[in-house]
Structure formats: C-alpha cells, structure tokens
Design an enzyme around this catalytic site. Structure first.
Site, PDB file in Angstrom:
ATOM      1  N   LYS A 199      10.484   3.895  -4.526  1.00  0.00           N
ATOM      2  CA  LYS A 199       9.055   4.190  -4.411  1.00  0.00           C
ATOM      3  C   LYS A 199       8.317   2.883  -4.240  1.00  0.00           C
ATOM      4  CE  LYS A 199       5.331   6.734  -4.762  1.00  0.00           C
ATOM      5  NZ  LYS A 199       4.968   6.202  -3.401  1.00  0.00           N
TER       6      LYS A 199
ATOM      7  N   GLN B 222       8.303  -4.291  -7.492  1.00  0.00           N
ATOM      8  CA  GLN B 222       8.028  -2.861  -7.638  1.00  0.00           C
ATOM      9  C   GLN B 222       9.009  -2.207  -8.603  1.00  0.00           C
ATOM     10  OE1 GLN B 222       5.481  -1.714  -5.163  1.00  0.00           O
ATOM     11  NE2 GLN B 222       5.192  -0.119  -6.682  1.00  0.00           N
TER      12      GLN B 222
ATOM     13  N   LYS C  79       7.655  -2.905 -12.027  1.00  0.00           N
ATOM     14  CA  LYS C  79       6.359  -2.236 -12.176  1.00  0.00           C
ATOM     15  C   LYS C  79       6.541  -0.736 -12.399  1.00  0.00           C
ATOM     16  CE  LYS C  79       3.518  -3.176  -8.815  1.00  0.00           C
ATOM     17  NZ  LYS C  79       2.752  -3.124  -7.551  1.00  0.00           N
TER      18      LYS C  79
ATOM     19  N   LYS D 203       9.935  -1.120  -0.849  1.00  0.00           N
ATOM     20  CA  LYS D 203       8.732  -1.559  -0.114  1.00  0.00           C
ATOM     21  C   LYS D 203       9.071  -1.591   1.371  1.00  0.00           C
ATOM     22  CE  LYS D 203       4.510  -3.070  -1.034  1.00  0.00           C
ATOM     23  NZ  LYS D 203       3.682  -2.812  -2.228  1.00  0.00           N
TER      24      LYS D 203
ATOM     25  N   GLY E 279       0.699   3.547   0.592  1.00  0.00           N
ATOM     26  CA  GLY E 279      -0.048   2.495   1.281  1.00  0.00           C
ATOM     27  C   GLY E 279       0.089   1.136   0.618  1.00  0.00           C
ATOM     28  N   ASP E 280      -0.376   0.123   1.310  1.00  0.00           N
ATOM     29  CA  ASP E 280      -0.499  -1.245   0.788  1.00  0.00           C
ATOM     30  C   ASP E 280      -1.451  -1.946   1.770  1.00  0.00           C
ATOM     31  OD1 ASP E 280       0.878  -3.144  -1.339  1.00  0.00           O
ATOM     32  OD2 ASP E 280       0.806  -4.326   0.496  1.00  0.00           O
TER      33      ASP E 280
ATOM     34  N   THR F 248      -5.507   1.961  -8.385  1.00  0.00           N
ATOM     35  CA  THR F 248      -5.033   0.578  -8.566  1.00  0.00           C
ATOM     36  C   THR F 248      -6.144  -0.310  -9.122  1.00  0.00           C
ATOM     37  OG1 THR F 248      -3.579   0.931  -6.676  1.00  0.00           O
ATOM     38  CG2 THR F 248      -3.830  -1.328  -7.450  1.00  0.00           C
TER      39      THR F 248
ATOM     40  N   SER G 266       0.597   7.643  -7.979  1.00  0.00           N
ATOM     41  CA  SER G 266       1.519   8.108  -6.934  1.00  0.00           C
ATOM     42  C   SER G 266       2.634   8.959  -7.550  1.00  0.00           C
ATOM     43  CB  SER G 266       2.163   6.913  -6.215  1.00  0.00           C
ATOM     44  OG  SER G 266       1.335   6.429  -5.191  1.00  0.00           O
TER      45      SER G 266
HETATM   46  P1  NDP Z   1      -6.342  -3.607   1.901  1.00  0.00           P
HETATM   47  O1  NDP Z   1      -5.679  -3.727   3.220  1.00  0.00           O
HETATM   48  O2  NDP Z   1      -7.177  -2.433   1.601  1.00  0.00           O
HETATM   49  O3  NDP Z   1      -7.211  -4.916   1.606  1.00  0.00           O
HETATM   50  C1  NDP Z   1      -6.639  -6.185   1.622  1.00  0.00           C
HETATM   51  C2  NDP Z   1      -7.747  -7.199   1.394  1.00  0.00           C
HETATM   52  O4  NDP Z   1      -7.164  -8.483   1.169  1.00  0.00           O
HETATM   53  C3  NDP Z   1      -8.660  -7.367   2.581  1.00  0.00           C
HETATM   54  O5  NDP Z   1      -9.927  -7.746   2.131  1.00  0.00           O
HETATM   55  C4  NDP Z   1      -7.990  -8.465   3.359  1.00  0.00           C
HETATM   56  O6  NDP Z   1      -8.842  -9.178   4.231  1.00  0.00           O
HETATM   57  C5  NDP Z   1      -7.510  -9.358   2.255  1.00  0.00           C
HETATM   58  N1  NDP Z   1      -6.294 -10.064   2.687  1.00  0.00           N
HETATM   59  C6  NDP Z   1      -5.111  -9.528   3.016  1.00  0.00           C
HETATM   60  N2  NDP Z   1      -4.246 -10.460   3.398  1.00  0.00           N
HETATM   61  C7  NDP Z   1      -4.909 -11.616   3.330  1.00  0.00           C
HETATM   62  C8  NDP Z   1      -4.552 -12.931   3.590  1.00  0.00           C
HETATM   63  N3  NDP Z   1      -3.324 -13.260   4.030  1.00  0.00           N
HETATM   64  N4  NDP Z   1      -5.457 -13.893   3.375  1.00  0.00           N
HETATM   65  C9  NDP Z   1      -6.711 -13.566   2.933  1.00  0.00           C
HETATM   66  N5  NDP Z   1      -7.106 -12.320   2.681  1.00  0.00           N
HETATM   67  C10 NDP Z   1      -6.223 -11.353   2.866  1.00  0.00           C
HETATM   68  O7  NDP Z   1      -5.132  -3.747   0.844  1.00  0.00           O
HETATM   69  P2  NDP Z   1      -5.118  -3.326  -0.699  1.00  0.00           P
HETATM   70  O8  NDP Z   1      -6.443  -3.487  -1.309  1.00  0.00           O
HETATM   71  O9  NDP Z   1      -4.422  -2.032  -0.791  1.00  0.00           O
HETATM   72  O10 NDP Z   1      -4.105  -4.419  -1.285  1.00  0.00           O
HETATM   73  C11 NDP Z   1      -4.536  -5.647  -1.876  1.00  0.00           C
HETATM   74  C12 NDP Z   1      -3.459  -6.189  -2.785  1.00  0.00           C
HETATM   75  O11 NDP Z   1      -3.174  -5.226  -3.818  1.00  0.00           O
HETATM   76  C13 NDP Z   1      -2.110  -6.468  -2.123  1.00  0.00           C
HETATM   77  O12 NDP Z   1      -1.507  -7.566  -2.775  1.00  0.00           O
HETATM   78  C14 NDP Z   1      -1.299  -5.214  -2.434  1.00  0.00           C
HETATM   79  O13 NDP Z   1       0.084  -5.453  -2.400  1.00  0.00           O
HETATM   80  C15 NDP Z   1      -1.785  -4.934  -3.854  1.00  0.00           C
HETATM   81  N6  NDP Z   1      -1.594  -3.575  -4.350  1.00  0.00           N
HETATM   82  C16 NDP Z   1      -2.099  -2.488  -3.681  1.00  0.00           C
HETATM   83  C17 NDP Z   1      -1.930  -1.229  -4.200  1.00  0.00           C
HETATM   84  C18 NDP Z   1      -2.533  -0.035  -3.571  1.00  0.00           C
HETATM   85  O14 NDP Z   1      -2.449   1.046  -4.169  1.00  0.00           O
HETATM   86  N7  NDP Z   1      -3.185  -0.131  -2.419  1.00  0.00           N
HETATM   87  C19 NDP Z   1      -1.150  -0.998  -5.424  1.00  0.00           C
HETATM   88  C20 NDP Z   1      -0.739  -2.205  -6.095  1.00  0.00           C
HETATM   89  C21 NDP Z   1      -0.939  -3.435  -5.542  1.00  0.00           C
HETATM   90  P3  NDP Z   1      -8.783  -8.911   5.809  1.00  0.00           P
HETATM   91  O15 NDP Z   1      -9.431  -7.566   5.997  1.00  0.00           O
HETATM   92  O16 NDP Z   1      -9.510 -10.020   6.424  1.00  0.00           O
HETATM   93  O17 NDP Z   1      -7.338  -8.893   6.187  1.00  0.00           O
HETATM   94  O1  2IT Z   2       2.243  -2.399  -4.711  1.00  0.00           O
HETATM   95  C1  2IT Z   2       2.106  -1.199  -5.036  1.00  0.00           C
HETATM   96  O2  2IT Z   2       2.339  -0.803  -6.172  1.00  0.00           O
HETATM   97  C2  2IT Z   2       1.611  -0.273  -4.018  1.00  0.00           C
HETATM   98  N1  2IT Z   2       1.296  -0.709  -2.912  1.00  0.00           N
HETATM   99  C3  2IT Z   2       1.521   1.195  -4.314  1.00  0.00           C
HETATM  100  C4  2IT Z   2       2.880   1.838  -4.256  1.00  0.00           C
HETATM  101  C5  2IT Z   2       2.894   3.339  -4.352  1.00  0.00           C
HETATM  102  O3  2IT Z   2       3.992   3.875  -4.109  1.00  0.00           O
HETATM  103  O4  2IT Z   2       1.895   3.977  -4.677  1.00  0.00           O
END
Ligand code: NDP
Ligand code: 2IT
Length: 454
Positions: free
Chosen positions: A94, A115, A118, A130, A169-170, A213, A383
C-alpha cells in the site's frame, strides 16, 4: 558483512551503499532507520538471526515499465513507470503514486521503505509500496493527463489488486488522476474493486481521505505539544508546499488557533505576516486545485511578500513548522536558523523533508520533532479505512472517520512514546524518530519471523 555479530551502523550502511549505487535518498532513509533500530536488535538477537533489517532494506520487487502516450499535437511521448513493492508481511502492499520529473528508482525505493514502517504504525494491516513516473503533469491538458493515466494503468494493472497492492495519490497525483486510473483498471479487468484509494465519493471514496494527511500531521503536532503541557493555540506556524497536504495542514492549524504565515511551491514562498485565514486558504485551494496556478499569485492578491528563486520559507520566524512539499527541503543550515528563531516543534507532513544533519540538530536541541512516517500517516490510515469500506461495500459517516483519524494519530503518538520515551527523563523528552522506527520495525519484524524465510 559477518552474520555472527550485529553489524555496526557503519558496516550496515556500507553494505547498503554498495548495493544501491546512485540512490542517495534510499540510503539516507535506510541509514536513519538503522541508526534507530540496531541497538534494539542487539538487545533482541532474534531479529539479527533472521536478518530482518537486511531483508526489509531489499524490496520484494521493483517493477519498471515503459509508458507511451500521445500529446495533444499527436506527438508520441515516452516516460518510465515504476512500482516498488517493498514488504507485505502485515498486509497487501500500500502506498501512493508520484508523478514528478524527479522520480527515479532510488526515490521510489526510499518512499516504499518509509511506507513499510508508516503503515505498520497506523495499526492497520497494510504492507509498504510506492510507485510513479517521471511524467511532468505541469502544463498538460486534462486530455493529456487522462491519456497518460490510462497508459500508465495499462501496464500497472497486472501488478496491483485489492488484496495484492493498493496504490493512492502522492505528489502530482490527486483525485483527477486516481479517477482516470480507476476507470482504466475497471475497463481492462472488468472488475469493480477497491484497487486504488483516494477515489471520488461517487465511486467508492472515503469521507476525509482528502483532508487526512494534513489534518493528521497537525493532530500529531497537537499531541506532541500536549505531552509537554502545551497547545498550538497562538503559535506562528511555518508551512511549506501548497498542495493537498499543505492546504489541509493550514486548515487544521487555523481550527486549532495557530497562525500559519507561509506557503510555497517550486518557484518560491509567500510570507503573509497577517496570517493565512480561511478566506485566503479558499483562494489557495481554487488557485492550486482548479486553475493549477503559481503561489506567487497569492502575494499579488493579498499584498503578501513573495520570495522567488525556489526559496524555502525556513528563514521566517515562527515557533511551529510543518514541511509539506518534498524530500530534503530543510538543510542543516535551515535547522540552525529555525532553532535560532525559537522553533519548538516540527511535524513532517511530507516524506523525509528534513536532511539527516538537520534531524540531528533538532534532536540535539531536544525540540519536538516528528518524522514523516509518524506524522503524515493519517493519509494512508484513512486509505486503510477506505479499503475496509470498499470490501464491505458501504460508506461510513464522516463523523466516524473524523474520530477514527484522531484515534489513529493518537495511537501512533502512544507507540512513539513507548519506544522513544526516556525513562526517568526530567523533561518528558521523546525521541520520536527512534520511537517511530522501532515501533514500526517490531511489528513488521515479528510478522516476518512468524512467516519464515520467504
Ligand atoms: P501535491 O502534488 O498536492 O503538492 C506538492 C507541493 O509541493 C506543491 O506545492 C509543489 O509545488 C511542491 N513541491 C513538490 N516537489 C517540489 C520540489 N521538488 N521542490 C519544491 N516544491 C515542490 O502533493 P502532496 O501535497 O500530496 O504531497 C506533499 C508531500 O506529502 C510529499 O512529500 C508526499 O510524499 C507527502 N505525503 C502525501 C500524502 C498524501 O496523502 N497526499 C500522504 C503522506 C505524505 P509545485 O506545484 O511547484 O510542484
Ligand atoms: O506517502 C503516503 O503515505 C501517501 N502518499 C499516501 C499513501 C496511501 O496509500 O494513501
């Protein structure tokens, strides 16, 4: 590496280094865990006899494939897709799917490794995986995104399934992309099952998965503060990112009476001294989720500061920090600046946003520091609840999910205190890095031992 003694950290990391050339993020993630658990393994030799850490740091499999699609001009485009299945000792693989040009095998291996721990911490039966692609969604039309998602799933479908591996998603993958991938899986297999989470509410999604998250990361912050007799109320919070996690972290910070003042994207960050309120947050959601615009627009609209050149917000004074963008966005120098500015707590919404040297600085300063595998587990936690609802073919009420998310985060905090709390310490100090790593390790390790050498 000799098997008759528990390796030192140097010996262990040396082996990981040699086996994974060109994958610095993976080596960094494994090193951080090894630094926490090798002492524990010394005291519990069965984990060494069964070579558990060595096995966890070698993914069950890494699938890599070509993704061909056509852009709106009819040009044939080629990207690389991956799924890393790290460990399924406690449940089906997952973990999310990331679409970003920086994606490579090493980054996805680090994320699948993290993961695994986590998911164990959530208390739910989920293994670690992943996936993703170096596809860049920026500037692509909706039709291009759909064709790419369909092409990606046309290969991925053979490796995933509701009881095998359940992606979500991520970065770069939200509700729109999950919908297109779900549609293609259904078309190819003729099966309507919970193969993906983060789905829309009309077709099997769960209440509050979108929020989980960011909310969870702030709940964890609240629990750490509560443990030392404090609360988020009245504190200035520095947040990075402006995507799914950042938006909902800001939302929960506001609900708990804190004052978030920054957001960022890959162009730079905004600093709003007056605070980001509900109305401004609604603008950010519309800007980022609908128009897919740049955060600089916020500064123009609300008269806030914008700092370009991909600057990050850590120089801004504040007492709480919730990094929610990407890996390694807080350097050792940033950590020093934050400590000089009086930071008291950091909760990682992103995965591994803090470089190892910066983590060490926070630990030495004995501030409250929550690693992503604990603090951002609320997303995968909900999830897991979406998977349960899909299996039972029902949808639970939002109130119930709100309560379950709160419970999951509290449970993770308790597990961190159990394995990372100091016995006899005067200031109730908890090493949340050690606590999360050891707690996650023990659960997966015991399941692996029970299941034999497989
Ligand atoms: P989104 O795509 O919704 O948003 C990502 C954000 O981070 C954007 O503002 C993006 O800017 C910025 N960003 C991404 N890559 C870079 C980079 N290389 N340098 C600078 N800014 C960057 O993603 P999420 O909010 O879902 O994910 C954010 C973080 O949280 C990640 O580390 C992800 O692995 C983690 N995460 C997400 C989960 C989820 O449920 N979605 C669960 C657990 C962890 P820009 O638009 O300019 O690219
Ligand atoms: O990093 C993470 O934990 C996620 N992007 C969410 C993973 C999930 O299966 O909901």
């Amino acid at each position: 590496m000799s098997r008759d003694h528990v390796p030192t950290l140097e010996e262990f990391v040396d082996g990981v280094d040699k086996r994974n050339p060109g994958q610095p993020e993976f080596i960094q993630a494994v090193k951080e865990v090894a630094a926490s658990v090798l002492d524990y393994i010394k005291d519990h030799p069965k984990y060494h006899e069964h070579q558990i850490l060595e096995r966890m740091a070698e993914p069950d499999r890494v699938v890599s494939f070509r993704v061909c699609w056509q852009d709106d001009q009819g040009n044939v485009r080629v990207n690389r897709g991956y799924r890393v299945q790290n460990n399924n000792a406690i449940g089906p693989y997952k973990g999310g799917i990331r679409f970003h040009p920086s994606v490579n095998q090493g980054i996805l291996k680090f994320l699948a490794f993290e993961q695994t721990f986590k998911n164990a911490l959530t208390g739910l039966p989920m293994g670690g995986g992943k996936g993703g692609s170096n596809f860049n969604p920026k500037g692509k039309s909706d039709a291009e995104i759909m064709r790419f998602c369909q092409a990606f799933m046309t290969e991925l479908y053979r490796h995933v399934g509701e009881d095998t591996d359940v992606p979500a998603g991520d970065i770069g993958v939200g509700g729109r992309e999950i919908g297109y991938m779900f549609g293609q899986f259904k078309r190819i297999t003729n099966r309507y099952v919970g193969v993906l989470t983060g789905k829309g509410m009309e077709y099997g999604g769960s209440p509050i998965r979108t929020e989980a998250t960011g909310y969870g990361a702030v709940y964890f912050l609240q629990d750490m503060l509560k443990h030392v007799g404090k609360s988020p109320e009245g504190h200035v919070a520095i947040v990075s990112g402006s995507g799914n996690v950042a938006q909902h972290a800001v939302e929960k910070l506001l609900q708990l009476g804190a004052k978030p003042v920054t957001l960022s994207d890959s162009d730079g960050f905004i600093y709003d001294k007056n605070g980001i309120d509900e109305e401004k947050l609604a603008f950010v959601k519309e800007l980022k989720n609908k128009r897919r615009g740049r955060i600089e627009e916020y500064a123009r609209k609300f008269g806030a500061e914008f700092h370009g050149d991909a600057a990050r917000p850590w120089r801004v004074p504040g007492t709480l920090a919730v990094p929610c963008a990407t890996q390694n966005e807080i350097t050792a120098d940033d950590a020093k600046m934050m400590l000089d500015n009086g930071i008291i707590a950091v909760s990682e919404g992103a995965n591994m946003p803090t470089e190892l040297e910066a983590v060490h600085r926070f630990q030495q300063a004995r501030i409250l520091f929550a690693p992503g595998k604990a603090a951002n587990a609320g997303g995968v936690g909900v999830s897991g609840l979406e998977m349960s609802q899909n299996s039972a073919r029902i949808t639970w009420k939002e109130d119930e999910l709100q309560r379950l998310l709160r419970d999951i985060m509290q449970g993770i905090h308790d597990r961190c205190v159990k394995y990372g709390g100091e016995t006899g310490g005067k200031d109730k100090y908890v090493d949340y890095v050690k606590g999360a790593n050891v707690a996650g390790f023990v659960k997966v390790a015991d399941a692996m031992i029970a299941q034999g050498v497989v």
